[in-house]
Design a protein around this motif. Structure first.
Motif, short mmCIF file in Angstrom:
data_model
loop_
_atom_site.label_atom_id
_atom_site.label_comp_id
_atom_site.label_asym_id
_atom_site.label_seq_id
_atom_site.Cartn_x
_atom_site.Cartn_y
_atom_site.Cartn_z
N GLY A 1 -14.63 -0.68 -7.72
CA GLY A 1 -15.57 -1.17 -8.73
C GLY A 1 -16.97 -0.61 -8.53
O GLY A 1 -17.67 -0.28 -9.50
N LEU B 1 -11.14 -10.30 -21.18
CA LEU B 1 -9.77 -9.77 -21.25
C LEU B 1 -9.06 -10.27 -22.50
O LEU B 1 -8.04 -9.74 -22.90
CB LEU B 1 -8.98 -10.17 -20.00
CG LEU B 1 -9.51 -9.57 -18.70
CD1 LEU B 1 -8.80 -10.18 -17.50
CD2 LEU B 1 -9.33 -8.06 -18.69
N PHE C 1 -7.52 -12.73 -9.50
CA PHE C 1 -6.31 -13.07 -10.24
C PHE C 1 -5.36 -13.89 -9.39
O PHE C 1 -5.35 -13.79 -8.17
CB PHE C 1 -5.59 -11.79 -10.69
CG PHE C 1 -6.33 -11.00 -11.72
CD1 PHE C 1 -6.05 -11.17 -13.07
CD2 PHE C 1 -7.31 -10.10 -11.35
CE1 PHE C 1 -6.72 -10.43 -14.02
CE2 PHE C 1 -7.99 -9.36 -12.30
CZ PHE C 1 -7.70 -9.53 -13.64
N PRO D 1 -15.14 -6.05 -20.57
CA PRO D 1 -15.20 -6.86 -19.35
C PRO D 1 -16.22 -6.33 -18.33
O PRO D 1 -16.96 -7.09 -17.72
CB PRO D 1 -13.79 -6.73 -18.78
CG PRO D 1 -12.92 -6.41 -19.93
CD PRO D 1 -13.77 -5.67 -20.92
N SER D 2 -16.26 -5.01 -18.20
CA SER D 2 -17.13 -4.44 -17.16
C SER D 2 -18.61 -4.55 -17.50
O SER D 2 -19.46 -4.38 -16.65
CB SER D 2 -16.75 -2.98 -16.94
OG SER D 2 -16.79 -2.29 -18.16
N MET E 1 -17.03 2.95 -9.70
CA MET E 1 -17.11 3.01 -11.16
C MET E 1 -18.53 2.70 -11.64
O MET E 1 -18.97 3.18 -12.66
CB MET E 1 -16.14 2.01 -11.79
CG MET E 1 -14.69 2.34 -11.58
SD MET E 1 -14.20 3.90 -12.31
CE MET E 1 -13.80 4.87 -10.87
N TYR F 1 -4.84 -2.79 -5.99
CA TYR F 1 -4.31 -1.47 -6.28
C TYR F 1 -3.41 -1.07 -5.11
O TYR F 1 -3.91 -0.79 -4.02
CB TYR F 1 -5.43 -0.45 -6.47
CG TYR F 1 -6.51 -0.93 -7.43
CD1 TYR F 1 -6.16 -1.38 -8.69
CD2 TYR F 1 -7.85 -0.92 -7.08
CE1 TYR F 1 -7.13 -1.83 -9.58
CE2 TYR F 1 -8.83 -1.36 -7.95
CZ TYR F 1 -8.47 -1.82 -9.20
OH TYR F 1 -9.42 -2.26 -10.06
N GLU G 1 -5.87 -4.81 -15.72
CA GLU G 1 -7.00 -5.69 -16.08
C GLU G 1 -8.06 -5.68 -14.99
O GLU G 1 -9.26 -5.67 -15.28
CB GLU G 1 -6.49 -7.11 -16.32
CG GLU G 1 -5.73 -7.23 -17.63
CD GLU G 1 -5.18 -8.62 -17.88
OE1 GLU G 1 -4.78 -8.89 -19.00
OE2 GLU G 1 -5.16 -9.44 -16.94
N ALA G 2 -7.59 -5.69 -13.74
CA ALA G 2 -8.54 -5.65 -12.63
C ALA G 2 -9.36 -4.36 -12.70
O ALA G 2 -10.57 -4.36 -12.48
CB ALA G 2 -7.79 -5.73 -11.30
N ALA G 3 -8.68 -3.26 -13.05
CA ALA G 3 -9.38 -1.98 -13.16
C ALA G 3 -10.38 -2.01 -14.31
O ALA G 3 -11.47 -1.45 -14.21
CB ALA G 3 -8.37 -0.86 -13.36
N ARG G 4 -10.02 -2.69 -15.39
CA ARG G 4 -10.97 -2.80 -16.52
C ARG G 4 -12.19 -3.60 -16.10
O ARG G 4 -13.32 -3.26 -16.44
CB ARG G 4 -10.30 -3.50 -17.70
CG ARG G 4 -9.52 -2.56 -18.59
CD ARG G 4 -8.87 -3.33 -19.72
NE ARG G 4 -9.83 -3.79 -20.72
CZ ARG G 4 -9.58 -4.76 -21.59
NH1 ARG G 4 -8.41 -5.36 -21.58
NH2 ARG G 4 -10.48 -5.13 -22.46
N LEU G 5 -11.95 -4.68 -15.34
CA LEU G 5 -13.07 -5.49 -14.87
C LEU G 5 -13.93 -4.70 -13.89
O LEU G 5 -15.13 -4.89 -13.79
CB LEU G 5 -12.56 -6.76 -14.20
CG LEU G 5 -12.27 -7.92 -15.13
CD1 LEU G 5 -11.31 -8.90 -14.51
CD2 LEU G 5 -13.56 -8.63 -15.51
N ASP G 6 -13.27 -3.82 -13.15
CA ASP G 6 -14.01 -2.98 -12.20
C ASP G 6 -14.80 -1.89 -12.92
O ASP G 6 -15.54 -1.14 -12.29
CB ASP G 6 -13.03 -2.32 -11.21
CG ASP G 6 -12.86 -3.16 -9.95
OD1 ASP G 6 -13.71 -4.03 -9.71
OD2 ASP G 6 -11.89 -2.93 -9.21
N GLY G 7 -14.62 -1.81 -14.22
CA GLY G 7 -15.45 -0.89 -14.99
C GLY G 7 -14.87 0.49 -15.18
O GLY G 7 -15.60 1.43 -15.47
N ARG H 1 -19.32 -6.57 -5.68
CA ARG H 1 -19.98 -6.17 -6.92
C ARG H 1 -21.15 -7.08 -7.26
O ARG H 1 -21.86 -6.84 -8.24
CB ARG H 1 -18.97 -6.14 -8.05
CG ARG H 1 -17.93 -5.05 -7.80
CD ARG H 1 -17.03 -4.87 -8.98
NE ARG H 1 -17.79 -4.95 -10.22
CZ ARG H 1 -17.34 -5.50 -11.32
NH1 ARG H 1 -16.15 -6.05 -11.33
NH2 ARG H 1 -18.07 -5.52 -12.39
#
Lengths: 275, 363
Positions: free
Chosen positions: B99, B52, B81, B72-73, B102, B87, A170-176, B150
């Motif tokens: 981020g 999410l 969280f 979300p992005s 990306m 990571y 989810e964090a990766a999704r938020l990071d785009g 970000r």
């Protein structure tokens, strides 16, 4: 808790028993391959070689097609393992991530592939491959090997993906991160032990596959080790030295694959990610 | 910085409604804390803002544009969280830069932004470490750093401090408050800890069973709760709530009541709405700190028999029946330590008591 001396001895004995159970046959094969023929067939077998010779290896590599079989096997097994991963990783991720109708049903159904013994599908497959002009090609073996390794590989990888905390993705999704980037940059590095296990599984099943290799391949130059080698030792009478040398060499690539991929088996990969 | 608007937003999982249709506007630069007991839907609400979770109904607007169906992005939000969700195979630097990468930010600029955030969060010396080489507090800082770099329109926090030990929690709480002041950013923060809510929020949203019970600045929620739920949830130890018998209104904004559980007779309780129709039975509420210890000779309203005294150092609390429901808690001045079984007299602070209907609504 402190173990008593008696316990330690029992554990050591148990460990020794299992090490011997697994290790002794290997020792027998490898050490035997260096013994002179008369020592191999001696009435009283020797645990440690009394003689040393390369003659079996020399004979194996110079007077038979063993080298060709070895190359064929490495080619077929290597490519089978690679293609299995290439297909199983995205498929396992899709089964884990995407929501689609009948996902759970399909997930179980793919394992049905193992309900049929290979001998049952052999004849129809041969007919199909013959029509497609694939008989007597190494590609035929790769297709069969991948097809048989894939269901289990997908099944296993999905559960590895499932073991990664949801928040990381989810964090990766938020990071785009687009799905394929998330897969490549986040999910694959974190499931490395699972991918390594699947790679070894796919490689070893291809390496030892006999039934299809014996039927699909007609010309000697395209045979893999299990089939080609069985021809060598059956040609005259049983030449034990040749057999042991061939078996020793057949183990080698598998050992190399384990050594290379084994490094990925690191525990605690997701440590520090959550909590 | 952006206004976040929830319009008639609801959420169901299958046939289970977890968020009733609700409206909420978070102004630019505001720090809104959503509190409620576990399972009240507060995290779901935040996750809907993050994208999410998809809303089952209604619209979510960030900075005026409808983001309800967006990824979300694409929403311009960043989230911290509860479990950090770093990571694990990347260094602190890579974690914070991912981020940006990306988003297509150049390498030089990434490095600069990461350094700046690391400086703010005192992480400069840890940039090349992996998460597992960090302490809990440092990991949480990295998670916050990942959002700061970000420069999102809205910061979202999902119980970010609940995995930390008590001391670290206080420290991180102050850091988050400082961060909000420095960045002036819009923040939405979910917690079940009312201390965090009281100390951080410019406005608190109290949520229960997917419904908003009350929205307001912390002091307002504390001093002027809309119902027994908010009255009980905000403040620690919680407000004493006891059944009362209402005799009559005095016409000047008070109701004359008896509270048998406290031995209170003909007490004049203030009303929020002086014209309210008074029921025969009601719920009387008074906070422990509004029960004032009466010295010998001073007048008093109630007498409590001490069962347990809790001395927290800065505060001392008396419980009259600690093990039972409906126990009454009162604050004692420092140094006053009645023995168990001893009776202690208290006066109720003027105007510091509340009356609710039996259903819970404020009178």
């Amino acid at each position: 808790m402190k173990r008593t001396m008696g316990w330690n001895l029992t554990l050591a004995a148990g460990l020794g028993f299992f090490v011997a159970l697994v290790g002794l046959p290997f020792w027998w094969v490898v050490s035997g391959s260096f013994k002179l023929p008369q020592e191999i067939i001696a009435r009283v077998p020797t645990m440690f070689p009394q003689s040393f010779t390369w003659q079996h290896y020399d004979k194996l590599l110079s007077s038979s097609d063993y080298g060709t079989y070895l190359v064929n096997s490495v080619f077929v097994s290597g490519l089978s393992a690679f293609l299995t991963l290439l297909l199983a990783i995205p498929a396992g991720y899709a089964f884990f991530r995407l929501e689609f109708r009948g996902r759970e049903t399909w997930y179980r159904v793919i394992l049905l592939a193992y309900a049929f013994p290979s001998i049952v599908v052999l004849i129809p497959l041969f007919t199909m491959f013959a029509k497609a002009g694939l008989v007597d090609t190494r590609l035929a073996l790769i297709i069969v090997n991948v097809a048989f390794a894939l269901p289990f590989a997908i099944w296993m990888l999905r559960s590895f993906f499932g073991s990664i905390p949801r928040e990381i993705e989810e964090a990766a999704r938020l990071d785009g991160g687009p799905p394929l980037t998330v897969l490549r940059r986040i999910m694959i590095p974190l499931t490395a032990p699972g991918i390594a296990a699947v790679a070894i599984f796919a490689f070893v099943t291809s390496w030892t596959e006999y039934v299809f290799a014996s039927v699909m391949i007609l010309s000697d130059a395209k045979r893999t080790i299990p089939v080609g080698f069985s021809g060598i030792i059956g040609q005259y009478q049983v030449d034990w030295g040749l057999l042991l040398a061939g078996a020793s060499l057949a183990i080698l690539p598998v050992v190399i694959v384990f050594a290379l991929i084994g490094r990925w088996f690191v525990t605690g990969l997701t440590e520090g990610a959550v909590k | 910085m952006a206004v976040t608007e929830l319009r008639n937003v609801s959420k169901s999982f299958g046939s289970v409604r977890v968020i009733e249709p609700l409206d909420l506007t978070v102004q630019s630069g505001e720090f809104v804390v959503i509190v409620g007991p576990s399972g009240c839907g507060k995290s779901t609400l935040l996750r809907m803002v993050a994208g999410l979770e998809t809303a089952s109904g209604g619209q979510i607007l960030i900075d005026g544009s409808d983001v309800t169906g967006k990824e979300p992005s694409e929403r311009g939000v960043a989230m911290v969280f509860q479990t950090y969700a770093l990571y694990p195979h990347m260094t602190v630097r890579e974690n914070m830069a991912f981020g940006l990468e990306m988003a297509g930010v150049s390498k030089a600029e990434r490095e600069q932004l990461v350094l700046k955030a690391a400086r703010t969060l005192q992480l400069e010396n840890y940039l090349d470490r992996k998460p597992k080489q960090l302490s809990g507090g440092q990991r949480q800082r990295v998670a916050i750093g990942r959002t700061i770099v970000r420069d999102p329109k809205v910061f979202l926090f999902d119980e970010p401090l609940s995995n930390l030990d008590a001391e670290l929690r206080v420290q991180m709480r102050l850091e988050i408050a400082k961060l909000h002041r420095e960045l002036g950013a819009t923040m939405i923060y979910v917690t079940h800890d009312q201390v965090e809510a009281m100390t951080l929020a410019t406005r608190i949203v109290v949520l229960r069973d997917g419904r908003i019970e009350q929205v307001g600045p912390p002091s307002e929620l504390y001093a002027d709760p809309d119902n027994t739920f908010v009255a009980g949830f905000i403040g620690s130890p919680r407000m004493n709530l006891m059944p009362a018998i209402v005799h009559a209104g005095d016409g000047e904004g008070h109701a004359v009541i008896d509270v048998p559980a406290m031995g209170l007779k003909a007490f004049s309780a203030p009303l929020r709405d002086r014209l309210a129709a008074l029921p025969g039975e009601a719920v009387f509420g008074v906070r422990p700190e509004d029960l004032v210890w009466a010295r010998d000779g001073e007048p008093s309203d109630i007498t409590l028999t001490c069962e347990i005294v809790e001395d927290l150092g800065s505060n001392v609390f008396l419980y009259n029946a600690a093990s039972r429901d409906g126990s009454i808690v009162a604050e004692l001045p420092r140094g006053v330590h009645p023995a168990p079984g001893e009776t202690v007299r208290f006066r109720i602070s003027d105007g510091a008591s509340y009356l609710f209907t039996e259903a819970g609504a404020r009178l």
